[in-house]
Design an enzyme around this catalytic site. Structure first.
Site, PDB file in Angstrom:
ATOM      1  N   ASN A  55      40.099  31.310  45.191  1.00 37.82           N
ATOM      2  CA  ASN A  55      39.223  30.876  46.290  1.00 37.82           C
ATOM      3  C   ASN A  55      37.889  30.309  45.824  1.00 37.82           C
ATOM      4  O   ASN A  55      37.392  29.338  46.388  1.00 37.82           O
ATOM      5  CB  ASN A  55      39.043  31.998  47.318  1.00 37.82           C
ATOM      6  N   GLU A  73      38.135  44.020  42.366  1.00 42.84           N
ATOM      7  CA  GLU A  73      37.471  43.422  43.535  1.00 42.84           C
ATOM      8  C   GLU A  73      38.582  42.849  44.401  1.00 42.84           C
ATOM      9  O   GLU A  73      39.210  41.852  44.031  1.00 42.84           O
ATOM     10  CB  GLU A  73      36.514  42.298  43.101  1.00 42.84           C
ATOM     11  N   CYS A  98      36.198  36.179  50.203  1.00 46.00           N
ATOM     12  CA  CYS A  98      36.453  37.609  50.467  1.00 46.00           C
ATOM     13  C   CYS A  98      35.375  38.201  51.362  1.00 46.00           C
ATOM     14  O   CYS A  98      35.590  39.204  52.016  1.00 46.00           O
ATOM     15  CB  CYS A  98      36.538  38.363  49.154  1.00 46.00           C
ATOM     16  N   GLU A 155      30.590  45.088  40.255  1.00 48.71           N
ATOM     17  CA  GLU A 155      30.200  44.024  39.334  1.00 48.71           C
ATOM     18  C   GLU A 155      28.706  43.758  39.540  1.00 48.71           C
ATOM     19  O   GLU A 155      28.077  44.323  40.424  1.00 48.71           O
ATOM     20  CB  GLU A 155      31.011  42.765  39.611  1.00 48.71           C
TER      21      GLU A 155
HETATM   22  P1  NAD Z   1      46.290  37.396  44.034  1.00 49.25           P
HETATM   23  O1  NAD Z   1      46.163  38.874  43.948  1.00 49.25           O
HETATM   24  O2  NAD Z   1      47.552  36.810  44.475  1.00 49.25           O
HETATM   25  O3  NAD Z   1      45.981  36.735  42.610  1.00 49.25           O
HETATM   26  C1  NAD Z   1      44.801  36.969  41.899  1.00 49.25           C
HETATM   27  C2  NAD Z   1      45.060  36.724  40.434  1.00 49.25           C
HETATM   28  O4  NAD Z   1      45.964  37.723  39.962  1.00 49.25           O
HETATM   29  C3  NAD Z   1      45.715  35.386  40.128  1.00 49.25           C
HETATM   30  O5  NAD Z   1      45.209  34.866  38.923  1.00 49.25           O
HETATM   31  C4  NAD Z   1      47.174  35.769  39.991  1.00 49.25           C
HETATM   32  O6  NAD Z   1      47.915  34.877  39.207  1.00 49.25           O
HETATM   33  C5  NAD Z   1      47.059  37.123  39.321  1.00 49.25           C
HETATM   34  N1  NAD Z   1      48.226  38.000  39.449  1.00 49.25           N
HETATM   35  C6  NAD Z   1      49.201  37.958  40.392  1.00 49.25           C
HETATM   36  N2  NAD Z   1      50.121  38.918  40.128  1.00 49.25           N
HETATM   37  C7  NAD Z   1      49.697  39.583  39.042  1.00 49.25           C
HETATM   38  C8  NAD Z   1      50.224  40.682  38.292  1.00 49.25           C
HETATM   39  N3  NAD Z   1      51.384  41.278  38.603  1.00 49.25           N
HETATM   40  N4  NAD Z   1      49.524  41.133  37.231  1.00 49.25           N
HETATM   41  C9  NAD Z   1      48.346  40.549  36.907  1.00 49.25           C
HETATM   42  N5  NAD Z   1      47.819  39.489  37.543  1.00 49.25           N
HETATM   43  C10 NAD Z   1      48.490  39.012  38.614  1.00 49.25           C
HETATM   44  O7  NAD Z   1      45.062  36.913  44.933  1.00 49.25           O
HETATM   45  P2  NAD Z   1      44.746  35.434  45.398  1.00 49.25           P
HETATM   46  O8  NAD Z   1      45.703  35.079  46.481  1.00 49.25           O
HETATM   47  O9  NAD Z   1      44.614  34.546  44.215  1.00 49.25           O
HETATM   48  O10 NAD Z   1      43.278  35.607  45.995  1.00 49.25           O
HETATM   49  C11 NAD Z   1      43.025  35.968  47.311  1.00 49.25           C
HETATM   50  C12 NAD Z   1      42.630  37.437  47.381  1.00 49.25           C
HETATM   51  O11 NAD Z   1      41.510  37.692  46.547  1.00 49.25           O
HETATM   52  C13 NAD Z   1      42.183  37.828  48.774  1.00 49.25           C
HETATM   53  O12 NAD Z   1      42.749  39.068  49.100  1.00 49.25           O
HETATM   54  C14 NAD Z   1      40.671  37.962  48.641  1.00 49.25           C
HETATM   55  O13 NAD Z   1      40.063  38.833  49.553  1.00 49.25           O
HETATM   56  C15 NAD Z   1      40.556  38.475  47.249  1.00 49.25           C
HETATM   57  N6  NAD Z   1      39.213  38.233  46.724  1.00 49.25           N
HETATM   58  C16 NAD Z   1      38.383  39.304  46.554  1.00 49.25           C
HETATM   59  C17 NAD Z   1      37.086  39.102  46.091  1.00 49.25           C
HETATM   60  C18 NAD Z   1      36.139  40.250  45.899  1.00 49.25           C
HETATM   61  O14 NAD Z   1      35.116  40.065  45.243  1.00 49.25           O
HETATM   62  N7  NAD Z   1      36.419  41.425  46.422  1.00 49.25           N
HETATM   63  C19 NAD Z   1      36.662  37.807  45.789  1.00 49.25           C
HETATM   64  C20 NAD Z   1      37.534  36.751  45.986  1.00 49.25           C
HETATM   65  C21 NAD Z   1      38.821  36.972  46.447  1.00 49.25           C
END
Ligand code: NAD
Length: 477
Positions: A148, A246, A280, A458
């Site tokens: 994002n 996060e 997020c 963080e």
């Molecule tokens: P996601 O969990 O699908 O992917 C995040 C990352 O993890 C990607 O690089 C993905 O390739 C990797 N990943 C996926 N499966 C994995 C596994 N089994 N092992 C290790 N890595 C793996 O999330 P997304 O769809 O990319 O992002 C959206 C989500 O992120 C939303 O839920 C959003 O709220 C959250 N987010 C949170 C924050 C925060 O600071 N709390 C900030 C931004 C986004």
């Protein structure tokens, strides 16, 4: 634009030669390929990082400061090119991507100074003993980030890890690989020794999984979805890795009747729909005190209907494309679910096909009302340009609704009553509360969520502490 892995200071294809398509979400067209890396590429990245660690971990703080600062300058120097790449990759408006590039550079600049300022603590026991704390880098650490805010969040993890003297194996999202690859070139130009940072591109289930499972990668800093976070803890927990998570949010935005309503409405339009609602921290549940409900509702609907949706490169665009086809379908699915749950659609409510971008993934900014506070669309993270409006009467009632989800990331509160602001802030089960503002960030403050929104914090010293191991030395006097 094709991208490669950045391992040991060099740009490399996946060893197996496999590639994945990269799609521009504004057009739906494939416009490049990325390495479809696997565990062998992660192992190679680890070896490079481990070889670089003995030297990087004892590099004087001033030298680390200079290199991280040079990376910040490199990002500043390439700001326009990075922003364009990010907009094409992610779908966000170009002006927003330009702002995010400023923050990506700030992340490196901020943690460059942290490298110079970080120091140990000491605890004297009167005339008996003195304790001091040694903080040493962990070794090779893993940084995994989402799509994002691609470079903004990638740099938010990598910068403190490097500042604290660690070497890094990092993975950007497979949906937004380009600026991470450009960061590799910037690091080389800034004089970062080879192997200190390694960036492996590819799928989460392959590359991310291999980073988390690697027996010698000491810590995982992860930002992404709650389900993925849960899975990562399951793998890393039994290996006793340090983990910082996060995760998702379903953030309440609470508007009391005494608020500065013009400001509240103006900010709510941003806090709901900036980056297509794919932040997020976006407020997705808007609670409005009943006395001003109709007034706030009509002002919000009017402002949201006026937002230009479409070409991310157009200067007036406020809402760009949704990052990917699967995510677009998920968000549209939630809008249909809301209708089935009895929601009234006040504006938006479906896909859009802007002229010239008919193949892209656009969704009209959507405001829903009339849902029960515990309807699925009020409890589950949608992560798109969709908000719900709910009236409330009392503080107790709105706190109960605000705290009712599995998440606890951030809340926004609008009121001019100072006492109420403090009391509500204290009772919200969130890691971050903004009063009369949103997304106002001081990089020294702790950043993170509670409950299903994550573990750990963080920012500032929190990040430096996460990326170091602590040892207490007690000397009898
Ligand atoms: P996601 O969990 O699908 O992917 C995040 C990352 O993890 C990607 O690089 C993905 O390739 C990797 N990943 C996926 N499966 C994995 C596994 N089994 N092992 C290790 N890595 C793996 O999330 P997304 O769809 O990319 O992002 C959206 C989500 O992120 C939303 O839920 C959003 O709220 C959250 N987010 C949170 C924050 C925060 O600071 N709390 C900030 C931004 C986004």
């Amino acid at each position: 634009m094709n991208v490669l892995n950045y391992i040991d200071g060099e740009m490399r294809a996946a060893q197996a030669g496999a590639v994945l398509d990269n799609v521009n979400p504004a057009t739906g067209a494939v416009y490049g390929q990325i390495p479809d890396s696997d565990a062998a590429d992660v192992a190679m990245a680890y070896e490079a990082a481990a070889a670089a660690f003995p030297s990087w971990s004892v590099t004087p703080a001033e030298e680390r400061f200079k290199i991280l600062n040079a990376i910040a300058e490199g990002i500043d120097g390439l700001r326009d090119a990075l922003a364009l790449a990010e907009s094409n990759d992610q779908g966000k408006p170009l002006w927003l991507a330009k702002n995010e590039m400023i923050r990506a550079a700030q992340n490196f600049r901020f943690f460059a100074t942290a490298a110079m300022q970080f120091s140990s603590e000491s605890h004297a026991m009167e005339d008996k003993a003195i304790n001091y704390t040694l903080r040493t880098p962990l070794g090779v650490v893993g940084c995994i980030s989402p799509w994002n805010l691609p470079l903004y969040l990638f740099s938010w993890k990598i910068a403190p890890a490097l500042a604290a003297g660690n070497c890094v194996v990092a993975k950007p999202s497979e949906f937004t690989p380009v600026t991470a690859a450009m960061l590799g070139e910037i690091c080389n130009a800034a004089g970062l020794p080879k192997g200190v940072l390694n960036i492996v591109q590819g799928l989460g289930g392959k590359v991310g999984q291999a980073i988390v499972e690697h027996p010698n990668i000491k810590a995982i800093s992860f930002t992404g979805g709650t389900v993925t976070g849960k899975h990562i803890v399951g793998v890393a927990g039994p290996m006793f890795k340090k983990v910082s998570l996060e995760l998702g949010g379903k953030n309440p935005n609470i508007i009391f009747a005494d608020a500065d309503l013009d400001k509240a409405v103006k900010t709510t339009v941003n806090s709901s729909f900036m980056n297509q609602g794919e932040i997020c921290l976006c407020g997705s549940r808007v609670f409005v005190q009943r006395a001003v409900y109709d007034q706030v509702k009509s002002a919000l609907v009017e402002a949201v209907k006026a937002m230009k949706v479409g070409d991310p490169l157009h200067a007036e665009t406020r809402v760009g494309a949704i990052v990917s086809k699967p995510h677009y379908e998920k968000v549209l699915g939630y809008i249909e679910l809301a209708k089935a749950e009895g929601a009234a659609v006040l504006c938006g409510g479906g896909a859009l096909y802007p002229e010239g971008f008919e193949g892209g993934y656009f969704i009209a900014p959507t405001i829903l009302e009339g849902l029960n506070w515990d309807a699925r669309c009020n409890m589950e993270e949608i992560f798109g340009p969709v908000i719900t409006l709910t009236p409330f009467d009392t503080v107790e009632e709105v706190l109960a609704m605000a705290n009712a989800t599995e998440y606890g990331l951030a809340a926004t509160v609008w009121t001019q009553d100072l006492t109420r602001a403090h009391k509500v802030a204290a009772q919200l089960q969130m890691g971050i509360v903004w009063i009369n503002c949103w997304l106002l960030r001081d990089l020294r403050t702790p950043f993170g969520g509670v409950k299903g929104s994550g573990v750990g914090r963080e920012g500032g010293w929190e990040a430096m502490k996460f990326f170091t191991e602590v040892k207490n030395v007690c000397i009898a006097l």
